[in-house]
Design a protein around this motif. Structure first.
Motif, PDB file in Angstrom:
ATOM      1  N   THR A 218       0.818  -1.215   0.000  1.00 58.58           N
ATOM      2  CA  THR A 218       0.000   0.000   0.000  1.00 58.58           C
ATOM      3  C   THR A 218       0.851   1.265   0.000  1.00 58.58           C
ATOM      4  OG1 THR A 218      -0.145  -0.077   2.412  1.00 58.58           O
ATOM      5  CG2 THR A 218      -1.906  -1.175   1.155  1.00 58.58           C
ATOM      6  N   THR A 219       2.113   1.149  -0.386  1.00 59.39           N
ATOM      7  CA  THR A 219       2.991   2.313  -0.417  1.00 59.39           C
ATOM      8  C   THR A 219       2.415   3.398  -1.318  1.00 59.39           C
ATOM      9  OG1 THR A 219       4.914   0.884  -0.108  1.00 59.39           O
ATOM     10  CG2 THR A 219       5.335   3.115  -0.905  1.00 59.39           C
ATOM     11  N   GLN A 220       2.461   4.647  -0.845  1.00 58.60           N
ATOM     12  CA  GLN A 220       2.066   5.783  -1.654  1.00 58.60           C
ATOM     13  C   GLN A 220       3.270   6.692  -1.858  1.00 58.60           C
ATOM     14  OE1 GLN A 220      -1.541   7.224   0.485  1.00 58.60           O
ATOM     15  NE2 GLN A 220      -2.640   6.461  -1.318  1.00 58.60           N
ATOM     16  N   TYR A 221       3.151   7.604  -2.821  1.00 60.89           N
ATOM     17  CA  TYR A 221       4.299   8.401  -3.225  1.00 60.89           C
ATOM     18  C   TYR A 221       3.908   9.878  -3.326  1.00 60.89           C
ATOM     19  CZ  TYR A 221       5.938   3.765  -4.534  1.00 60.89           C
ATOM     20  OH  TYR A 221       6.292   2.447  -4.513  1.00 60.89           O
ATOM     21  N   GLU A 222       4.794  10.728  -2.812  1.00 59.41           N
ATOM     22  CA  GLU A 222       4.571  12.164  -2.926  1.00 59.41           C
ATOM     23  C   GLU A 222       5.317  12.707  -4.137  1.00 59.41           C
ATOM     24  OE1 GLU A 222       5.288  16.359  -0.506  1.00 59.41           O
ATOM     25  OE2 GLU A 222       5.455  14.440   0.555  1.00 59.41           O
ATOM     26  N   VAL A 227       0.031  13.367  -2.982  1.00 58.59           N
ATOM     27  CA  VAL A 227       0.296  11.964  -2.679  1.00 58.59           C
ATOM     28  C   VAL A 227      -0.528  11.079  -3.610  1.00 58.59           C
ATOM     29  CG1 VAL A 227       0.176  10.161  -0.914  1.00 58.59           C
ATOM     30  CG2 VAL A 227       0.839  12.488  -0.279  1.00 58.59           C
ATOM     31  N   TYR A 228       0.133  10.089  -4.201  1.00 56.69           N
ATOM     32  CA  TYR A 228      -0.513   9.216  -5.188  1.00 56.69           C
ATOM     33  C   TYR A 228      -0.267   7.746  -4.827  1.00 56.69           C
ATOM     34  CZ  TYR A 228      -0.261  13.436  -8.137  1.00 56.69           C
ATOM     35  OH  TYR A 228      -0.357  14.706  -8.642  1.00 56.69           O
ATOM     36  N   ASN A 229      -1.202   6.879  -5.257  1.00 53.72           N
ATOM     37  CA  ASN A 229      -0.898   5.455  -5.277  1.00 53.72           C
ATOM     38  C   ASN A 229      -0.077   5.180  -6.539  1.00 53.72           C
ATOM     39  OD1 ASN A 229      -2.709   5.425  -7.403  1.00 53.72           O
ATOM     40  ND2 ASN A 229      -4.346   4.437  -6.250  1.00 53.72           N
ATOM     41  N   LYS A 230       0.299   3.938  -6.773  1.00 56.65           N
ATOM     42  CA  LYS A 230       1.219   3.617  -7.862  1.00 56.65           C
ATOM     43  C   LYS A 230       0.666   4.004  -9.229  1.00 56.65           C
ATOM     44  CE  LYS A 230       3.153  -0.236  -5.241  1.00 56.65           C
ATOM     45  NZ  LYS A 230       2.301   0.038  -4.065  1.00 56.65           N
ATOM     46  N   ASN A 232      -1.754   6.088 -10.136  1.00 59.58           N
ATOM     47  CA  ASN A 232      -1.952   7.517 -10.334  1.00 59.58           C
ATOM     48  C   ASN A 232      -0.633   8.276 -10.366  1.00 59.58           C
ATOM     49  OD1 ASN A 232      -4.846   7.791 -10.551  1.00 59.58           O
ATOM     50  ND2 ASN A 232      -4.958   7.147  -8.423  1.00 59.58           N
ATOM     51  N   LEU A 233       0.390   7.718  -9.705  1.00 56.92           N
ATOM     52  CA  LEU A 233       1.711   8.327  -9.788  1.00 56.92           C
ATOM     53  C   LEU A 233       2.227   8.265 -11.223  1.00 56.92           C
ATOM     54  CD1 LEU A 233       4.307   9.493  -8.480  1.00 56.92           C
ATOM     55  CD2 LEU A 233       5.082   7.112  -8.252  1.00 56.92           C
ATOM     56  N   GLN A 326       5.835   7.171   0.835  1.00 54.76           N
ATOM     57  CA  GLN A 326       5.189   7.514   2.109  1.00 54.76           C
ATOM     58  C   GLN A 326       4.994   6.246   2.949  1.00 54.76           C
ATOM     59  OE1 GLN A 326       4.106  10.941   2.897  1.00 54.76           O
ATOM     60  NE2 GLN A 326       5.687  11.100   1.325  1.00 54.76           N
TER      61      GLN A 326
END
Length: 326
Positions: A218-222, A227-230, A232-233, A326
């Motif tokens: 469930t790692t998300q990224y800024e 902040v996005y999931n994979k 949407n990143l 994140q």
């Protein structure tokens, strides 16, 4: 068939006909490689450019898509251990550069007394005007050619193909007709008439595996303050890149985000092609599709998980984008 009569032609074996694997069979296929691997050019024969070991690839080639092609030959009735041997060879040549491919092919031409320029031959075959190191090789394919194949080998090959490898088995069955030796050449894996269907099944299986891996992470990224999931990143990064490079064509976009990052669906695809592959595989809403500098409408793949997001993040970081997990 003769005089309205049909007569069976007796099958035989290469050994019984005195056909040697290297000096006869390999030499014949080397100069007629398209009968077992269409649209292929032979780069080298008995290639052994390893740092250690004495193993040799029977024939090393390239195809029109700039894939390396590892071709292994056997004249026996089982193709014993061909798949394992060829996998080792494929791994070894996977890092081959375009410059090294030219050197290898020139050595091959010189050894055979063929007065041609290796670089010109390869560029002409690929349809390239200049060397494109970053696009070579696209991938590595394997072709196994043998008088027959054991059940264990064919089972292993089909399982490996389901895991996104490209291995083909071509059966070479000799027949005796008077003083002539006939050769029935047939691709048995994948069956030509079912190949397109099998590719779709393989892509679907890869997408399902990616989704399963994603569901466990469930790692998300800024990125740029959001902040996005994979999935949407990926959309956000590709969108931002096109905003920074509005003149970039689809070809240029694919050079930055190559299809190899997601072998089943690629990173981006023309909208029409994305619709063919399935609406659930791409971002296709009006606010999500993108326009390239050459006027093409493209869609970004949404099938991203822990198993394939890493290489995409590497590309994004090479572009100078600051992305924080994140």
């Amino acid at each position: 068939m003769k005089d309205k009569q049909i007569a069976a032609v007796s099958s035989t074996q290469f050994g019984a006909e005195g056909i040697q694997e290297r000096t006869d069979l390999q030499a014949a296929l080397r100069d007629n490689i398209n009968v077992i691997s269409p649209d292929t050019m032979v780069l080298s024969e008995e290639f052994s450019g390893w740092t250690e070991g004495a193993r040799r690839i029977d024939l090393l080639g390239i195809d029109k898509q700039a894939n390396l092609v590892v071709i292994e030959l056997k004249r026996d009735e089982t193709g014993a251990h061909m798949e394992l041997q060829s996998l080792r060879y494929a791994a070894m040549v996977s890092t081959l550069t375009f410059k090294r491919a030219i050197e290898i092919h020139q050595q091959y031409l010189d050894k055979r007394g063929i007065e041609k320029d290796a670089e010109e031959e390869i560029l002409g075959f690929l349809g390239w005007s200049d060397p494109q190191e970053e696009q070579f090789p696209t991938d590595v394919r394997i072709v196994l050619a043998s008088a027959n194949f054991s059940k264990e080998l064919t089972t292993a090959v089909m399982w490996l193909n389901e895991r996104d490898l490209d291995i083909r088995c071509v059966r070479l069955q000799p027949y005796k007709l008077g003083d002539e030796l006939l050769l029935d050449i047939e691709q048995i894996i994948p069956l030509p008439e079912a190949e397109e269907y099998q590719v779709r099944i393989r892509e679907q299986a890869e997408a399902q595996r990616a989704a399963a891996r994603s569901s466990r992470d469930t790692t998300q990224y800024e990125f740029l303050g959001q902040v996005y999931n994979k999935r949407n990143l990926v959309l956000a990064v590709v969108t931002h890149y096109l905003q920074e490079h509005p003149q970039a064509s689809l070809v240029e976009l694919k050079q930055v985000f190559p299809d190899s990052l997601h072998r089943a669906f690629g990173v981006v695809a023309p909208k029409a092609k994305a619709l063919e592959k399935g609406q659930k595989r791409y971002f296709l809403s009006e606010s999500q599709v993108l326009q390239t500098g050459d006027g093409q409408t493209v869609a970004v793949c949404n099938q991203w998980g822990i198993g394939n997001i890493g290489p995409f993040l590497d590309i994004a970081k090479q572009l100078g984008y600051d992305i924080t997990a994140q």
